[in-house]
Scaffold this motif. Structure first.
Motif, mmCIF file in Angstrom:
data_model
loop_
_atom_site.group_PDB
_atom_site.id
_atom_site.type_symbol
_atom_site.label_atom_id
_atom_site.label_comp_id
_atom_site.label_asym_id
_atom_site.label_seq_id
_atom_site.Cartn_x
_atom_site.Cartn_y
_atom_site.Cartn_z
ATOM 1 N N LYS A 139 0.852 -0.995 -0.124
ATOM 2 C CA LYS A 139 0.010 0.061 0.140
ATOM 3 C C LYS A 139 0.908 1.174 0.003
ATOM 4 O O LYS A 139 1.887 1.299 0.781
ATOM 5 N N SER A 140 0.429 2.129 -0.853
ATOM 6 C CA SER A 140 1.251 3.390 -0.952
ATOM 7 C C SER A 140 0.872 4.070 0.327
ATOM 8 O O SER A 140 -0.358 4.818 0.238
ATOM 9 N N SER A 141 1.857 5.082 0.631
ATOM 10 C CA SER A 141 1.575 5.952 1.797
ATOM 11 C C SER A 141 1.707 7.215 1.086
ATOM 12 O O SER A 141 1.555 8.403 1.838
ATOM 13 N N GLY A 146 0.216 11.950 -8.118
ATOM 14 C CA GLY A 146 -0.540 10.740 -7.942
ATOM 15 C C GLY A 146 -0.988 10.217 -9.153
ATOM 16 O O GLY A 146 -1.643 9.283 -9.237
ATOM 17 N N TYR A 165 9.620 1.740 -0.154
ATOM 18 C CA TYR A 165 9.805 0.485 0.547
ATOM 19 C C TYR A 165 11.402 -0.084 0.562
ATOM 20 O O TYR A 165 11.800 0.066 -0.656
ATOM 21 N N ARG A 206 -1.816 7.997 -2.934
ATOM 22 C CA ARG A 206 -1.952 7.674 -1.745
ATOM 23 C C ARG A 206 -3.051 6.862 -1.271
ATOM 24 O O ARG A 206 -3.969 6.919 -1.379
ATOM 25 N N SER A 246 9.913 3.182 -5.596
ATOM 26 C CA SER A 246 9.067 4.401 -5.881
ATOM 27 C C SER A 246 8.082 4.932 -4.920
ATOM 28 O O SER A 246 7.755 6.011 -4.620
ATOM 29 N N VAL A 247 7.495 3.826 -4.077
ATOM 30 C CA VAL A 247 6.652 4.227 -2.994
ATOM 31 C C VAL A 247 7.470 4.186 -1.497
ATOM 32 O O VAL A 247 6.758 4.205 -0.614
ATOM 33 N N ASP A 288 1.508 10.002 -2.641
ATOM 34 C CA ASP A 288 1.424 9.917 -3.889
ATOM 35 C C ASP A 288 2.608 9.910 -4.941
ATOM 36 O O ASP A 288 3.522 10.329 -4.618
ATOM 37 N N VAL A 289 2.513 9.235 -6.004
ATOM 38 C CA VAL A 289 3.683 9.170 -6.852
ATOM 39 C C VAL A 289 3.119 9.837 -8.310
ATOM 40 O O VAL A 289 2.274 9.089 -8.834
ATOM 41 N N ALA A 320 -0.194 -0.715 -4.416
ATOM 42 C CA ALA A 320 0.842 -0.631 -5.694
ATOM 43 C C ALA A 320 1.032 -1.906 -6.181
ATOM 44 O O ALA A 320 1.356 -1.955 -7.645
ATOM 45 N N ILE A 362 0.812 6.413 -8.783
ATOM 46 C CA ILE A 362 0.171 5.689 -7.881
ATOM 47 C C ILE A 362 -0.513 6.817 -6.687
ATOM 48 O O ILE A 362 0.317 7.682 -6.554
#
Ligand code: AMP
Ligand code: MG
Length: 420
Positions: free
Chosen positions: A38-40, A142, A171, A147, A168-169, A42-43, A151, A145
């Motif tokens: 899960k992305s925390s 975003g 991790y 927020r 990118s998120v 915005d990408v 992902a 991805i």
């Protein structure tokens, strides 16, 4: 005698998906995700420029073209990674680089090529020669991805693009199904390890290295136990070192010879599931479960594959039976090798009444796959394996297959190095 499919089914029934571990993303290549990602954030995190150019208010560029540029006062330069504290007021603009956040007030970017200031970094004003629409050359926050979004889903096989996405998120570590530790042991009095002189009557142990590298290729961790003579006590003591592994592979000692004792040891110390498969090469494959322990010392059983000793037989058996088992343990769903239909360029006789897998070079020409044998197919002729990029399959009941007939071919190397 079991068919290839029956034997494989029995093996797969006896192996389970392994537990999970956290690894650095760079070590996760080829493993299966054991959690939703899960992305925390915005990408990308902010609206940013897709071009090097000028951030503008679209309304300020109305009517602009090459002949009638609109002149705007340049108030700032924004590099990728920095944020302008100012606002783009009517009649003004800012130089902006690709990836830099869009400043307050601006809604679009005109690329340098459509201005008169491509070269001059210090120009106080810029002639805009294109009418921008709001959103031109703006990458929205975003858009890749958002927020809170997933992902990557649990169960995804991690490839380089997934590793990029994980980074990118943000991790650095990820929860994956762990890699199987596979103990590899060669058996035979005739064997000598590489790096030693070769006494008369002996041969170098090639299986140990071929099998350990197959384990590696398909994502496992080989635990190289070396070689054991055809001696019960020595075999048992070597196998003790395999107790904490997830699978044991031995080569040799499963045929009809006086000193072929691997299957007896499996039977005595554990449980034999089957011996012999209707396949060539690789008939004397033995499969069973032997006693082992887990990390905390609790008893459990470990699958033991007793592969035939011949150098080609053990490799083909690995591709047919061990590889799918390893992939299942790693949580993969797609565990078959890719196959193609190929036009045979040699005659093949099947005098064994078994399923034949012959080593072949498979090539695509004029939209068709063709398969030609790599020379003598004896099960000890490792060069025939080294030349091959696939295996052609001749059904059990088929006595001859003629040049020109279409056969199924299992691809061993798909777009990888082919040594022909
Ligand atoms: P076995 O199944 O033990 O009777 O072995 C069958 C054939 O494979 C014999 O010719 C062995 O010498 C050969 N062989 C067995 N193990 C290996 C090995 N580790 N490396 C190369 N050849 C082997
Ligand atoms: Mg032997």
């Amino acid at each position: 005698m079991l068919t290839v499919e029956e034997a494989l089914e029995k093996i797969l029934e006896e192996v389970d998906v392994l537990g999970t571990e956290y690894v650095h993303i760079l070590d996760s290549l080829g493993q299966v995700l054991a959690e939703d990602i899960k992305s925390s954030i915005d990408v990308p995190p902010l609206d940013n420029s897709a071009m090097d150019g000028f951030a503008v208010r679209a309304e300020d560029t109305r009517g602009a073209d090459e002949k009638t540029p609109k002149y705007l006062k340049v108030t700032d330069t924004i590099l990728a990674g920095s944020v302008s504290r100012q606002e783009v007021m009517p009649g003004t603009t800012m130089r902006i680089m690709t990836g830099a956040p869009i400043p307050k007030g601006a809604d679009s970017v005109v690329q340098f090529e459509h201005t008169d200031s491509e070269k001059d970094k210090n120009a106080a004003r810029a002639g805009i020669m294109e009418q921008a629409r709001p959103g031109l050359n703006v990458r929205k926050a975003g858009e890749n991805i958002t927020r809170g979004a997933i992902a990557l889903k649990k169960g995804t096989v991690i490839r380089p693009s997934e590793i990029g996405l994980l980074a990118s998120v943000g991790y650095s570590k990820v929860k994956v199904i762990r890699r199987p530790v596979v103990a590899v042991l060669s058996t035979g009095n005739e064997l000598v390890d590489v790096g030693n002189p070769l006494p008369e009557g002996k041969i170098y142990d090639s299986n140990l290295y071929a099998i350990a590298s197959l384990v590696k290729r398909y994502g496992g961790i080989p635990k190289v136990l070396g070689l054991a003579r055809d001696d019960e006590a020595e075999l048992i003591s070597k196998l003790k070192q395999a107790q904490d592994s997830d699978m044991v592979i031995t080569t040799g000692g499963v045929s009809m010879g006086d000193y072929d004792m691997v299957k007896d040891i499996i039977a005595r110390d554990g449980r034999m599931v089957f011996w012999k498969v209707r396949v060539k090469p690789g008939k004397p494959l033995a499969f069973g479960k032997i006693k082992g322990t887990d990390k905390s010392g609790r008893e459990r059983t470990i699958p033991h594959l007793g592969l035939p000793g011949n150098a080609v037989s053990c490799m083909v058996s690995f591709e047919l039976f061990v590889r799918p088992a390893l992939l299942k343990m790693m949580g993969k769903k797609n565990i078959g090798k890719p196959t193609v239909l190929a036009i045979l360029e040699d005659d093949i006789k099947n005098d064994a009444g078994r399923r034949i897998y012959d080593r072949a070079i498979i090539e695509k020409r004029n939209g068709h796959y063709y398969a030609r044998l790599t020379g003598p197919q004896g099960s000890g002729i490792l060069t025939s394996m080294a030349l091959a990029n696939g295996l052609v399959l001749i059904p059990e009941e088929k006595l001859t297959v003629k040049k020109g007939e279409t056969v199924q071919a299992l691809m061993l190397d798909w777009n990888e190095e082919v040594n022909v």
